[in-house]
Structures are given as C-alpha cells and as structure tokens.
Design an enzyme around this catalytic site. Structure first.
Site, PDB file in Angstrom:
ATOM      1  N   ASP B 306      89.308  33.348   1.555  1.00  0.00           N
ATOM      2  CA  ASP B 306      89.554  34.394   0.557  1.00  0.00           C
ATOM      3  C   ASP B 306      89.492  35.747   1.243  1.00  0.00           C
ATOM      4  O   ASP B 306      88.469  36.397   1.234  1.00  0.00           O
ATOM      5  CB  ASP B 306      88.522  34.274  -0.567  1.00  0.00           C
ATOM      6  CG  ASP B 306      88.850  35.158  -1.760  1.00  0.00           C
ATOM      7  OD1 ASP B 306      89.983  35.640  -1.845  1.00  0.00           O
ATOM      8  OD2 ASP B 306      87.947  35.367  -2.592  1.00  0.00           O
ATOM      9  N   GLU B 340      91.979  43.640  -3.446  1.00  0.00           N
ATOM     10  CA  GLU B 340      92.093  42.653  -4.526  1.00  0.00           C
ATOM     11  C   GLU B 340      90.738  42.397  -5.159  1.00  0.00           C
ATOM     12  O   GLU B 340      90.624  42.218  -6.365  1.00  0.00           O
ATOM     13  CB  GLU B 340      92.680  41.348  -3.975  1.00  0.00           C
ATOM     14  CG  GLU B 340      93.066  40.333  -5.056  1.00  0.00           C
ATOM     15  CD  GLU B 340      91.922  39.444  -5.532  1.00  0.00           C
ATOM     16  OE1 GLU B 340      92.022  38.869  -6.623  1.00  0.00           O
ATOM     17  OE2 GLU B 340      90.899  39.323  -4.823  1.00  0.00           O
TER      18      GLU B 340
END
Lengths: 476, 476
Positions: B306, B340
């Site tokens: 991630d 993000e």
C-alpha cells in the site's frame, strides 16, 4: 521421492499394527476400575473450561510474569490459592531467580544507500533476555550481516571489530509446517544463544539475531542469550524477520550504519518460588507423580501459550480428580515452576533439594509447548514404558492422543530429575503455529483454543492418574 | 444450504457461457496487430522483475512515504527520474498536502481487576492519522467498551463523559477469507473514521478502536480518522485486536483505567507533487489513458502493498511498451499519486486542474489493493465496457485474469474523475491476506510475491495499451 517412500513405509507400519494390535490391557498394570476412571477423567476434562479460566486469569488479570517481577509473585500467590481451595497441601519452595528488567529498545538505520536526507529507517527489535545494555544514549556503528557462524569466522576481526553483527539465519518455516517446529527452533536458536559471544570474540560492539520464529508480522522474538566470563559482554537483541531482510538488502549496496539503544538492567537475584501442591496418595503417599507447567513467562506478551497453558493443564488434573472424587493411590503433585525462561532455577533447585526423594518420584509430566491439539506423549525413560502404558494409550487413542514416543528431551523443568532416573513426559502437541507467537508480544489469551487446551488437560489427567494408580510402579 | 444454491447457480452461469461464448474479437475495436501486441506485453511482463525492483527501492532505500515527509519527496524525485530515464515526458504537478507527524504512542492499564500491586498492563496501540494529541504527559481515564455506535448511544453522556471509549468492533475474518476483504474493511472502518466524533458528542476524552484488520500478531493498524468543526476534537488511536480483547475481558469485572499518551502533530500543509509521466500517443496524443498507483504510504511500515506495488505496476506499463518498442496511438500517462492516505489531495487536485481535458481522458486505471494474484478488472463506467473489452478479457483470460466486473468503486485517486464520465478501472486482486498487513508496520517488501506483482503489471499493461490503441475510443 523420499516423501513417497516415507509415506509408503508409514502405511506399511499401520497395516502391520492392524494385524498385531496393541496388547490388551494388562491387569497387573491397570485395574479395570482404573481404566474406567481414566475414561471418566478424559470425558470430564473435555467438558470443562477450568483450565481456560486459569489461563485467562494468569494472562489478563495478572499479565506477563517474568522471574523477579511483581506479577510472577502474584501468580505464585494465585496458583497456591487455587490449589489450596481445591484441598491440596501447598508449599511454596524457595528459588533464587535472576532479576532482569527490560528497558528502552529502539534502533534505526542512520545511514544507508539511497536514503532521503536527514531520514532514518526504523528497525524493530527487542533485547534478548539477560542482555547487557548499550550506553543510555545508545551506540552507533556499521552493521555487518552474516548468515552463520562460519561466515563470521571467514570475515575475521578486521571486518568485524567495532561493528554490530547481524546473524541473519532464518527459522525454517517449511520444517515447522511439516510438524517439526521444535527441530526448526533448535537449529535457529543457536544464534540467539551464542551470537554475543561469537561476535564479541571478533571485537563486535553488539550482536543482533534474526528473530527465531515463523511470524512475518514485524514481530520480534525475545529469549535468553548467553555470555562467558572470559569474553566481553556486548548488548544483544533480536530484530524482526522483515528488518533482517531490510538490512540484508541494503548492506551489499553500501555502508549501513545503525543507532542502537538497549537499556535493560541485570539486578541482583531475588527470592521467588515453585508452587508445589500435593493431592496426597491414599496408600502410597510417599510415591509422587508430578504434573507441571512453568509459571514464569517472558515479558513482551502475557505468556498464554508459554506457559500459562501448561500450568493450567496441570492444575486441572487436581481439579478433575477432586471433581470426580477419585482417590489416587500415589500422590499427584502439581507444580508451577518458576524461572524456566531465563535460568531454569526452579527445576534445578527442586531436583537438588528433593534429591533424596527422587527414587520415589514415579514420573514427571510437564506441558510447555503451548495448547495445540495433543497426539500423545513423548517419554524419556525405560524402554519398557511403551508396553507398560499401552492400556493408557488405548484410552487416549479415543481422542486421537494415543501416540507414545521415546524422546531425547521432554520438559525443561523436569529435565534435572532425569539423571536420577525419573521418567519424564511431555505431550506431543501441534506446534505448527507455536513459533509464530513464542516469546513475542502476541503470546496472548486468544492464541489458546479452549477445546485444544481441554484436550491437553485431558491427556495430563489420564497419564498422571494412570501413573498414580497403576498396580505396580512405572518401570525405570 | 445457501452456499450450495449459490454454487449451483455459478456453475449454471458457467455452462451458459460455454454455449454462448464471448463475442469474437471485434475488428472495429482492436486490430489483430493490437491483440498480438497485448499478448507480447503480457508475456514480457510475466518475465520481468522491473516492478519488483521498483517496490524494493521505494520501500527499502527510501522507506515510509507519508505525505509531507522527506521520504515522500524523495520518492517523487525517484519515480520522476525513472520515468525520464525511460524517455517519458515528466511533470511534477503541485499538490498541497497535510503534514501530520506521528509522536509518542504508549498506553497502559493502570488499574484493573486482579492486578499485582504497582504493576500495569501494556496496551499496544497506534495513533490514527490526523489525530490530535493528548497532553504531553498523557491523560488517565476509565475505559468504557462498546461494540458499536448503538451501544454508545444507549450508554449516554452520563456513562461516557470523561471516559476513554473503546469501540470493540471486530473485522470480519470469515468474510475476508471468502474473498470479500474489501467489504469486511468497509464495515469495520466506519469506526476508525467516526469514533472520535461519536465519542466526543457524549463527552469522551479519547476514542480508541479495535484495529481494522485481520492479523492476530499484536499489530496495530493506523489509518485516517475524521473530525467535525462543531464537535470537540479528541485523541484517537487503534489498539490491537489482542488489547481490545484484554480490555473487553477485564471491563465487566471492575474499573479499568488507562493512561494514554499520543503526541502526534498536525503541522501546516506543505507542497508536494503528483508525478505525471507521459508516453505520448503517436496519432492522438491529446487522448489520455491513465495507469496509476499512489506514492504516499502510511508511516508504520514501508508501504510495499500500500501502495508501492501499485506505483510499480503502473511504471512497468511504460517500461514494457518501451522495451517492446510499441507505439500507442493515444498517450499512456503514468501517475504516481500523492496523498491518497490522508486527504486524497492528489486525486482531487488532478481532477480539478485537468477538468477541461477530462473529456479526452479515455480511461483511468489505478492499482491500490496490494500485489495479490489478479482475476481481471473492476470497472466503473458505461454498461458497454464489458462487450467492448471482450477481446482484451480474452487475452487476460490466458493468465486467469479475464473477469470484467462492473463495480461501484475502483481506485480512490481516480474517483474524482468519475463525475466527468471518465471510465475507471481497478484490478480484481486476491485480498485475502491484504488486511493482515494494511496500514501496519508489517507492510514491507516481503509481503509482495514477485510473480503476483508481475501479473499485476501484466494486466495493467494489457488494459492500458488496449485503451490506448483501440480502433475507436472506449464508450462512456
């Protein structure tokens, strides 16, 4: 191919057993009444949550129980109280224990190839038990990565002196997945024990090992390390598998420099206790069957699988015998050992102080491999044990726990009694995930599956009562 | 029973498909030459370690890349440099991002039933992203455990004011094990986001959540939380599943009091960048196909799954097209998004600043679900996409990645383009273990399986090149 052959051979053995089934229960060893009682104990154990409640209390209400800690003392008091409440005769037998206290433990790579200016990479690690400290402000040195002791020797003093040595020897997960986690542990743990002496001989300023265990969740595994009087004592820690991988990735690209802070303290020895609780035998009280686990734990987690589970399984033997109002002929002695983890002083002290009585110790059981489903018992003692215990194995076989295997080692705390000829026993437990959690912060209550723990209590109750009630004592 | 029916129904559909196979490649959509090139890209991706080397560099040489950090800047510089080296036109597009910096984060139970005198129980936790701080010396308060928002409401202000509220809502592991980890996350993450506002409305002094994730390795999961201007901002953290269990075990037995120290800082916004790298189209350079991942990560681990994996899979699209010397008709735009994780400012800024050009954005791909084996693509856009892309799905089907599924959501960063009608895509990835590691210290390089990452690069390359080279633009 080897696997195929092995499989064929195992099948062959199984078929042979069908043709020559285990000997029928031998009346001289176990009466029909005793066999019935063994079955009652087994059934009652599987329905009980007593052991699980003990583990919950030890882990959650008391917490980590490292030797010398207030929690270890509280656990001694708690187990003694529970055993007294069941009507056992309880003694606290004095044991002097190390008093090692964890301090700060942080590390960071302060120089490494490609780094952004003024950044570091955090290294997750934990001090090894009994480790000496770095200076309070830490030490900073280049890291040398070696795979094993041979590679360290090949580098020699010139490349090692003044450095931090990382032993990047992985725990063999494939071996563990096939049920040989103990062997995998035995191989890797050599580095945990011997790293600081080996590295210090070449002038290293600190020794790190890749954590001995199978988890990949950035979880460091502690455990005791060793020093020698004639070798400088250097600080020792275990980095996580991920951090070992990181350093091993970076080191071939250029200098990797670490700031390491480990500030544990080795305080003077303190007094602690083995809890020794007797359920007296009705006809031969001087003959003793020990059932045990160790009450101390490491300090990172709450010691659920290592070894509240073992203590609880032992406690439940007494609880079940009382619940069923059974009368063992020999004494069943529940022991909660102190200081298995960093000294074994409890087991050693007991063997020394009870030396004169060990000829009357019929057998000593210890559970110290978690709470995984048991397949039977590992045994150290006479070659006649297997035949003698065949009727017991038959009872245990009904719950898939009928294997009896000769073993080199059983429990650590009962080991000091072996030279005196005391047969020792340890359940064969499912250890496939044991070293995910062993000696980590994640050794917590949720790792104990209640039904599997009940199975361990069952095999303890069946074997202990069988030894306490056999028609003649166990062969030695 | 329901499972049996479902299985029957799935088999039924599969049989129906055999009778009515997917339409043959439509010459108007994809030329035979393009289909050949898609196959070449796919084969080349599976043989390459390019993406894996990018992930390794981002994670190990640079490290965690939280928005506003020096590592995030370094990563921008690195990706831009790699794309320039491949011959792409690279722009750094300015994005203002939050600058939240983690501080100390410790907690302990200082009062609980059964405790040994003068001991505490350590609580492992982490601050939630954007959390405000406790006083530097921490705060001490009783803990109230609730399972959900309803239970909090039922307690009311009287029982909550002045307390620390723990939302003990477990992540649904059974759901995740069946491949629905995203849905399991969606359910549990509501507490991570809304806990501090919900608790503060009743006068709580801090809010804790049970970590949103499936690991049981004493591993806290961070992630962004939310505040409202008209509700007091209270510190917020995530405890591990084990610590949540511990507190939930103790609380019914008596008062449980916690000392909580969280000292993160919310610093002023800083300038950062999306990396926007164009491989210009040969005939329609103004028409753009985005392939992307996000470059920022959480700060506990090194952001391998991630989302270095997503960035690397996107970078490899450009690398493969160059390696095979292919000439896309439209522009393939590789984007490494910034922020993000705690703001989405990169995606929002791009959509706003490129609003006038979005009608020329043919499609936007984002990979942000790790590096698990891909089964195909989730798609948000016209109902005609599936038929249009059938020839592409046929190519992907050769590696088991031929599913095309309409979805409500695809990637977070491409989401802001959806209102303008840009079709968006996210690979359908194996997420069964993703939430073991997501937002934890254990999101590290070893969690990326090189071959699975290569498969993700392959599906990115095939779909992006297909959109860039179709004979007519993708329907909207």
């Amino acid at each position: 191919m080897a696997g195929m052959l092995l499989f064929g051979s195992v099948l062959g053995e199984a078929r042979a057993e069908e043709k020559n089934p285990s000997p029928a229960p031998t009346p001289e060893c176990f009466s029909a009444q005793t066999v019935r009682e063994l079955k009652q104990l087994q059934e009652a154990a599987l329905k009980s949550d007593y052991a699980y409640r003990q583990v919950a209390h030890l882990c959650n209400n008391i917490g980590p129980r490292l030797s010398g800690s207030a929690q270890a003392d509280k656990a001694v008091e708690y187990v003694a109280g529970e055993m007294k409440a069941l009507g056992l005769e309880v003694k606290l037998e004095k044991v002097m224990v190390p008093h090692w206290v964890r301090g700060e433990e942080t590390a960071a790579l302060v120089q490494f190839p490609g780094q952004a200016a003024e950044t570091t990479q955090k290294i997750v690690l934990t001090a090894l038990g009994l480790s000496v400290a770095t200076p309070a402000e830490g030490l900073t040195a280049d890291v040398v990565v070696v795979k094993d002791f041979d590679e360290l020797e090949s580098l020699g003093r010139e490349k090692v002196a003044g450095k931090i040595v990382l032993f990047n020897h992985p725990y063999d997960k494939a071996m563990a997945a096939q049920g040989r986690s103990g062997e995998a542990y035995g191989i890797a743990v050599a580095y945990r024990g011997d790293a600081p002496v080996a590295a210090a001989r070449f002038g290293a300023v600190a020794a790190l090992v890749r954590s001995v265990g199978s988890a990949d969740f950035r979880l460091p595994h502690t455990g005791t390390t060793k020093y020698l009087d004639d070798v400088p004592k250097i600080p020792a820690g275990a980095v996580t598998a991920e951090d070992a991988d990181l350093i091993a990735y970076l080191a071939p690209q250029g200098p990797v420099r670490m700031r390491l802070v480990l500030t544990p303290q080795n305080l003077p020895e303190v007094e602690s206790h083995n809890v020794v609780a007797d359920l007296k035998g009705s006809t031969n009280p001087e003959q003793i069957v020990i059932v045990s686990g160790h009450l101390d734990s490491w300090d990172l987690g709450t010691g659920a699988i290592d070894d509240a589970a073992g203590v609880a399984a032992a406690m439940q033997v007494a609880q079940l015998v009382k619940q069923l109002k059974l009368k063992p002929k020999r004494t069943i002695r529940v022991i909660a050992w102190m200081n298995e983890e960093n000294g074994l002083h409890g087991g050693k002290t007991y063997a020394a102080e009870h030396a004169a009585e060990l000829s009357n110790h019929i057998g000593a059981l210890e559970t110290d491999g978690g709470a995984g489903h048991p397949l039977g018992w590992n045994m150290k003692g006479s070659r006649e044990l297997e035949a003698f215990l065949a009727p017991v194995a038959k009872v245990l076989g009904a719950i898939g726990a009928g294997l009896l295997s000769p073993a080199e080692h059983t429990g650590a705390d009962v080991g000091p009694m072996e030279p005196a000829g005391v047969p020792t026993f340890h359940p064969i437990q499912d250890g496939r995930t044991y070293f995910h959690y062993h000696h980590t912060a994640a050794d917590t209550l949720d790792k104990v599956e209640p039904q599997h723990l009940a199975e361990n209590a069952a095999v303890n109750a069946v074997l202990a009562y069988a030894l306490a009630n056999s028609e003649r004592p166990l062969p030695r």
